[in-house]
Design an enzyme around this catalytic site. Structure first.
Site, PDB file in Angstrom:
ATOM      1  N   ASP A 232       0.847  -1.196   0.000  1.00 53.43           N
ATOM      2  CA  ASP A 232       0.000   0.000   0.000  1.00 53.43           C
ATOM      3  C   ASP A 232       0.881   1.243   0.000  1.00 53.43           C
ATOM      4  O   ASP A 232       1.394   1.651   1.036  1.00 53.43           O
ATOM      5  CB  ASP A 232      -0.922  -0.003   1.229  1.00 53.43           C
ATOM      6  CG  ASP A 232      -1.911  -1.152   1.190  1.00 53.43           C
ATOM      7  OD1 ASP A 232      -2.298  -1.559   0.078  1.00 53.43           O
ATOM      8  OD2 ASP A 232      -2.289  -1.655   2.261  1.00 53.43           O
ATOM      9  N   GLU A 235      -2.827   5.044   1.318  1.00 52.85           N
ATOM     10  CA  GLU A 235      -4.232   4.912   1.703  1.00 52.85           C
ATOM     11  C   GLU A 235      -4.529   6.191   2.454  1.00 52.85           C
ATOM     12  O   GLU A 235      -3.851   6.506   3.437  1.00 52.85           O
ATOM     13  CB  GLU A 235      -4.445   3.718   2.614  1.00 52.85           C
ATOM     14  CG  GLU A 235      -4.229   2.394   1.911  1.00 52.85           C
ATOM     15  CD  GLU A 235      -4.689   1.228   2.765  1.00 52.85           C
ATOM     16  OE1 GLU A 235      -5.788   0.715   2.528  1.00 52.85           O
ATOM     17  OE2 GLU A 235      -3.942   0.857   3.678  1.00 52.85           O
ATOM     18  N   HIS A 246       2.431  -5.409   3.047  1.00 52.84           N
ATOM     19  CA  HIS A 246       1.755  -6.625   3.529  1.00 52.84           C
ATOM     20  C   HIS A 246       2.350  -7.832   2.786  1.00 52.84           C
ATOM     21  O   HIS A 246       1.909  -8.135   1.662  1.00 52.84           O
ATOM     22  CB  HIS A 246       0.263  -6.607   3.173  1.00 52.84           C
ATOM     23  CG  HIS A 246      -0.585  -5.562   3.816  1.00 52.84           C
ATOM     24  ND1 HIS A 246      -1.300  -5.784   4.964  1.00 52.84           N
ATOM     25  CD2 HIS A 246      -0.894  -4.301   3.434  1.00 52.84           C
ATOM     26  CE1 HIS A 246      -2.016  -4.701   5.267  1.00 52.84           C
ATOM     27  NE2 HIS A 246      -1.783  -3.787   4.358  1.00 52.84           N
TER      28      HIS A 246
END
Ligand SMILES: *[C@@H]1O[C@H](CO)[C@@H](O)[C@H](O)[C@H]1NC(C)=O
Ligand SMILES: *[C@@H]1O[C@H](CO)[C@@H](O)[C@H](O)[C@H]1NC(C)=O
Ligand SMILES: *[C@@H]1O[C@H](CO)[C@@H](O)[C@H](O)[C@H]1NC(C)=O
Length: 459
Positions: A232, A235, A246
């Site tokens: 990511d 966000e 992740h």
């Protein structure tokens, strides 16, 4: 043969006469977008790309043009089981602007939050393509990725997310011959939550065990989920932001089954091969509550550039990922990520040491290390990842994990609980969809290249 389809939005009643004209009503025409590849020294070359919308948003119908999926339920006749569903159902071309609220202009793409046409569309998930049939793969070790973003209208509960996932470049067509729609129709999605709300996974429908959502009129959860590594880059709304790797044990897309998918739809959140929590750097959560927001150091009332650098231990594209560094550029000023002020956690970048000390300081489960930590994220980046551009609201946790205090029953003064200045009662999708129906996010000026090559450093 599986030309599946579907539509998460509530488009339901398609005019059957029109729908029966194959490809004539809704030819799939990808909006075009330019982006740049930069060399050391700052010389950049323009690239012509295009975007496609995720299959989950599309209208799915049978050969006669009637819905295979309506609202949040499957047609019993067309979709009695996963394999038959894929044989019977097709994915339709998308009307990007009128139905999904997605438009491009040169190097920019705008995603509107609520779009009312025959139905009501909520948000979108798009992928950047190299050409009509393949996603663009990005190889970011020892490189940086930058883009400009306008989050000014994204209030509490919204999330404009720009991220990378280890999807197949062809959407999975080669590995799963029953998928004949491919990347062109936005198939093959996966992420580190191993989502079970996907209508098709690995060339099959996700009909078996499907339970329509109790609070979302468009979605449900099937027996299967789709796992892969996720990085990511961004966000955010106008109150909070996070950058979060992740990793997964196996980074490439793979299908999981029921509780082994972990995540919010399963009994054990941590049961999958992926890390659902990640190792996040959110400036507010790391102690600086005045760094990011309206009128803050990074002022979310106007556009800024977000730079993410992937540093390797040996300074080469084949090294081990050792740090993820974040910079912002606004009004010509380069702004470093704020420094952590959390006791026991130092620095302003994501390193393995940062992650270890942050998990300890926040007393969070360390699923990040369980699935290989930063080095495993680096392995996924080395193999190439697909760029996702999205805008969403959160039917499970109201986005409070990003922009408020979470868990909501924890003491907000305890390190790690407060993540942003939004109220713990904010972010309820029905509220957000009515109050912020006109919200949008614009991503533009995407540049990828050597470290320090995509932006100007002022001395
Ligand atoms: C699209 O890109 C893929 C991956 O680089 C390539 O194999 C394929 O030949 C390209 N197709 C066209 C039509 O250019
Ligand atoms: C927050 O970040 C800004 C910019 O780096 C800095 O000037 C300020 O002192 C920081 N505040 C705290 C409480 O650390
Ligand atoms: C990029 O710029 C930063 C800050 O000026 C510097 O510390 C770093 O060494 C540079 N990295 C490369 C690879 O040029």
């Amino acid at each position: 043969m599986y030309k599946y389809l579907f539509l998460t939005i509530l488009l339901l009643t398609c005019n059957l006469v029109n729908c029966q004209k194959p490809g004539a009503l809704n030819p799939e025409v990808h909006p075009s977008i330019t982006w740049q590849e930069c060399q050391e020294g700052g010389k950049c070359t323009s690239k012509n790309g295009e975007i496609t919308i995720d299959a989950n948003w599309r209208w799915v119908h049978n050969d006669q043009g009637s819905n295979c999926y309506t609202g949040n339920t499957w047609s019993a006749k067309d979709c009695p089981d996963d394999k038959t569903c894929a044989e019977n159902c097709a994915l339709e071309g998308a009307q990007y602007s009128s139905v999904y609220g997605v438009t491009t202009n040169k190097d920019a793409v705008r995603l509107n939050f609520v779009t009312q046409s025959q139905g009501k569309n909520i948000g979108s998930r798009l992928f950047l393509m190299e050409n009509e049939t393949n996603y663009q793969m990005f190889y970011l070790l020892n490189q940086e990725f930058s883009f400009d973003v306008d989050v000014s209208s994204l209030d509490c509960g919204l999330n404009g997310a720009l991220y990378l996932v280890s999807m197949d470049s062809d959407g999975g067509m080669a590995r799963f011959p029953t998928n004949q729609a491919g990347a062109k129709f936005g198939t093959g999605y996966c992420d580190a939550q191993c989502p079970r709300d996907l209508k098709f996974i690995s060339g099959e429908g996700n009909v078996d065990g499907w339970v329509p959502s109790s609070n979302n009129p468009n979605t449900g959860v099937g027996n299967h989920g789709s796992c892969c590594a996720e990085m990511d880059l961004w966000e955010a709304n106008n109150m909070a932001t996070a950058v979060t790797p992740h990793p997964c044990d196996t980074h490439k897309q793979s299908m999981c089954d029921t509780d082994a998918c972990g995540g919010s739809a399963s009994s054990n959140r941590y049961a999958s091969i992926c890390d659902p929590d990640g190792c996040d750097y959110n400036p507010y959560r790391m102690g600086n509550t005045t760094f990011f927001g309206p009128g803050s150091t990074v002022d979310t009332k106007s556009v800024f550039t977000v730079v993410t650098q992937f540093i390797t231990d040996d300074g080469t594209t084949s090294g081990t990922l050792s740090a993820i560094r974040r910079l912002y550029v606004q009004n010509g000023q380069v702004i470093s990520q704020s420094e952590s002020t959390v006791p026991g956690v130092s620095g302003n970048e994501i390193s393995q040491h940062f992650c270890d000390s942050q998990k300890e300081a926040f007393n969070d489960p360390d699923s990040f290390n369980k699935h290989g930590g930063l080095a495993a994220m680096g392995d996924a980046l080395k193999d190439g990842m697909v760029l996702v551009l999205s805008l969403w609201d959160d039917y499970f946790a109201e986005m409070l994990w990003l922009d408020s205090s979470y868990p909501t029953n924890a003491d907000a003064s305890k390190p790690g609980v407060a993540r942003g200045g939004c109220s713990t009662t904010s972010g309820v999708p029905t509220d957000v969809e009515s109050k912020y129906a006109n919200a949008y996010v614009i991503y533009s000026n995407i540049k990828v290249g050597a470290l320090n090559s995509t932006f100007t450093q002022h001395k």
